[in-house]
Design a protein around this motif. Structure first.
Motif: not given
Length: 90
Positions: A4-5, A67-70, A81-83
């Motif tokens: 989900e993140l 919010a931080r991952w978005f 950068q989103g693993d």
């Protein structure tokens, strides 16, 4: 929760590239996305529903994490950068 993140992150990446290529975002859209992410974090939803938070029951992440991952996706625009599956801290 990590999946989900990662979805939140990828939404940010999409927003980054949509803005870069087509300027489709209006002023305030990113702030609204961050506000929405903070409204639907597991911590906030649990607190509103039951008056206390159970971190072991989280399925989507905290308001801050979402919010931080978005934002990370939006700022970098870089899928690599989103693993969230390898991240030591979410």
């Amino acid at each position: 929760m990590r999946l989900e993140l990662q979805a939140d992150f990828l939404a940010g990446v999409w927003a980054h590239h949509a803005q870069q290529s087509r300027q489709v975002l209006d002023q305030g859209d990113i702030e609204e996305a961050l506000r929405a992410a903070s409204q639907i974090g597991d911590d906030r939803l649990q607190m509103e529903a039951q008056g206390y938070v159970v971190p072991d029951a989280f399925t989507h992440g905290t308001s801050e994490q979402r919010a931080r991952w978005f934002l990370r996706g939006y700022q970098t625009g870089d899928v690599s950068q989103g693993d969230t599956f390898s991240a030591s801290a979410l």
